[in-house]
Enzyme design. Structure first.
Site, PDB file in Angstrom:
ATOM      1  N   LEU A  29       0.803  -1.300  -0.130  1.00 46.97           N
ATOM      2  CA  LEU A  29      -0.023  -0.115  -0.025  1.00 46.97           C
ATOM      3  C   LEU A  29       0.873   1.275  -0.191  1.00 46.97           C
ATOM      4  O   LEU A  29       0.208   2.478  -0.284  1.00 46.97           O
ATOM      5  CB  LEU A  29      -1.145  -0.085   1.209  1.00 46.97           C
ATOM      6  CG  LEU A  29      -2.049  -0.999   1.308  1.00 46.97           C
ATOM      7  CD1 LEU A  29      -2.641  -1.115   2.575  1.00 46.97           C
ATOM      8  CD2 LEU A  29      -2.948  -1.200   0.098  1.00 46.97           C
ATOM      9  N   LEU A  78     -10.135   0.630   4.913  1.00 57.18           N
ATOM     10  CA  LEU A  78     -10.278   0.350   6.220  1.00 57.18           C
ATOM     11  C   LEU A  78      -8.920   0.039   6.824  1.00 57.18           C
ATOM     12  O   LEU A  78      -8.878  -0.128   7.875  1.00 57.18           O
ATOM     13  CB  LEU A  78     -11.356  -0.718   6.269  1.00 57.18           C
ATOM     14  CG  LEU A  78     -12.665  -0.739   5.721  1.00 57.18           C
ATOM     15  CD1 LEU A  78     -13.290  -2.311   6.006  1.00 57.18           C
ATOM     16  CD2 LEU A  78     -13.634   0.434   5.960  1.00 57.18           C
ATOM     17  N   ALA A  79      -7.958  -0.124   6.032  1.00 61.13           N
ATOM     18  CA  ALA A  79      -6.612  -0.579   6.507  1.00 61.13           C
ATOM     19  C   ALA A  79      -6.074   0.460   7.459  1.00 61.13           C
ATOM     20  O   ALA A  79      -5.888   1.668   6.959  1.00 61.13           O
ATOM     21  CB  ALA A  79      -5.726  -1.011   5.282  1.00 61.13           C
ATOM     22  N   SER A  85      -5.410  -0.508  14.299  1.00 62.41           N
ATOM     23  CA  SER A  85      -6.529  -0.042  14.735  1.00 62.41           C
ATOM     24  C   SER A  85      -6.493   0.136  16.545  1.00 62.41           C
ATOM     25  O   SER A  85      -7.106   0.467  17.291  1.00 62.41           O
ATOM     26  CB  SER A  85      -7.790  -1.128  14.598  1.00 62.41           C
ATOM     27  OG  SER A  85      -7.189  -2.553  14.912  1.00 62.41           O
ATOM     28  N   TYR A  93     -17.726   5.552  16.163  1.00 57.43           N
ATOM     29  CA  TYR A  93     -17.224   5.128  17.343  1.00 57.43           C
ATOM     30  C   TYR A  93     -17.118   3.887  17.663  1.00 57.43           C
ATOM     31  O   TYR A  93     -17.013   3.012  16.804  1.00 57.43           O
ATOM     32  CB  TYR A  93     -18.274   5.675  18.256  1.00 57.43           C
ATOM     33  CG  TYR A  93     -18.608   7.228  18.504  1.00 57.43           C
ATOM     34  CD1 TYR A  93     -18.349   7.882  19.550  1.00 57.43           C
ATOM     35  CD2 TYR A  93     -18.803   8.103  17.298  1.00 57.43           C
ATOM     36  CE1 TYR A  93     -18.255   9.435  19.797  1.00 57.43           C
ATOM     37  CE2 TYR A  93     -18.579   9.350  17.397  1.00 57.43           C
ATOM     38  CZ  TYR A  93     -18.474  10.046  18.614  1.00 57.43           C
ATOM     39  OH  TYR A  93     -18.449  11.394  18.715  1.00 57.43           O
TER      40      TYR A  93
END
Length: 329
Positions: free
Chosen positions: A58, A79-80, A83, A176
């Protein structure tokens, strides 16, 4: 005509639920993973056989541009990202590049390929940070408190700039906390549910936790991915706050999870001050009025039912021997 959706971070929690949702909608789903992370495809289970998977660096703009020209996606769901927020302090620069750099490269690739692709940016309530009022909506000022939130804000504003300057259909969901049985075990929600299941089965005898008074707006990931899709079906791109609007303390989380297996949490939980986050915030709650009105989106699974779902799944995993992990810290 069959629509094609491209998902970065396809093996993560949201990637799984979004892939499943889009396949049910009849999409061709293309998932991107890092070459060094191909072993993570196992997390998708049988779903992996229904996806087109590409191992892609990426950080390589040329490769991303070539892939987009090849795949020709109508929709991209970016979404990568790493997290787990506390980890962003360990390498802030890498966090910035993975989150903001990749977002920029994807937007550049869409523009350079001349595609009419609709782009979803996974933003985060962490961007609000040190809030002065609660709940927050799309007009609440951003005041990030950690490198993860700062990187997400950089990516968010880059997306806004591409939308305004180049007319791209690009939007973000400011999500959230959203949980599921697929949440990694370092997150407090899954850590607590796994501990409750392990203690019930006699595998463990205690749970160490940080701040019991910390509060979160917790929802179900399976509900939240639907809002991502709904955003890209609108006539014009806009940004939306997505959450339940209900705050629950970690103490409530623990009590509810242990109640699911008939245990009194006070007999097993030990507070460990070393586990308290230094950038803790107590008032991050969503005002999702805009999403409810414009997207007709509503969270479906309640807090109690979400935790029950997570605890029962961890009980099943432990009984089947499909998970072996520490649940003490």
């Amino acid at each position: 005509m069959t629509k094609t959706a491209l998902i970065t971070g396809v093996t993560g929690q949201d990637g799984y639920y979004l892939s499943r949702f889009l396949l049910q909608k009849g999409y061709r789903v293309v998932g991107l993973i890092l070459p060094q992370r191909q072993s993570s495809l196992a997390k998708l289970g049988s779903l992996v056989n229904k996806l087109e998977i590409y191992a892609v660096d990426l950080s390589d703009s040329r490769v991303l541009s070539g892939l987009l020209e090849q795949v020709q996606p109508q929709e991209i769901y970016h979404l990568a990202a790493p997290s787990f927020v506390p980890d962003s302090w360990n390498d802030p620069l890498a966090t910035l590049d993975v989150i903001a750099g990749t977002t920029t490269r994807l937007l550049m690739a869409i523009r350079q390929a001349g595609l009419a692709t609709r782009f979803y940016q996974a933003s985060s309530s962490e961007m609000f940070g040190q809030v002065e009022r609660s709940p927050q909506d799309e007009n609440t000022p951003f005041r990030p408190l950690n490198p993860y939130a700062t990187a997400k804000l950089h990516a968010h504003w880059t997306m806004v700039h591409y939308r305004q300057r180049y007319g791209l259909f690009a939007c973000s969901g400011i999500l959230y906390n959203h949980e599921s049985p697929r949440r990694p075990t370092q997150f407090v929600s899954r850590k607590v549910c796994l501990a409750a299941a392990a203690i019930k089965l006699g595998i463990s005898d205690r749970l160490e936790i940080g701040n019991l008074e910390a509060k979160r707006d917790w929802g179900y990931a399976g509900d939240y991915v639907e809002s991502m899709w709904q955003m890209l079906q609108q006539e014009k791109p806009e940004d939306y706050v997505i959450g339940t609007g209900k705050l629950h303390s970690v103490k409530e989380l623990v009590a509810t999870a242990f109640e699911c297996v008939g245990l009194d949490w006070t007999r097993y939980v030990v507070v460990n001050p070393n586990l308290v986050r230094s950038d803790e915030h107590f008032l991050l709650a969503a005002n999702s009025k805009k999403a409810k009105q414009k997207l007709q989106w509503q969270p479906q699974l309640s807090f109690d039912n979400l935790l029950e779902k997570m605890v029962l799944k961890d009980l099943e995993r432990l009984q089947n021997g499909t998970i072996v992990t520490s649940v003490k810290s």
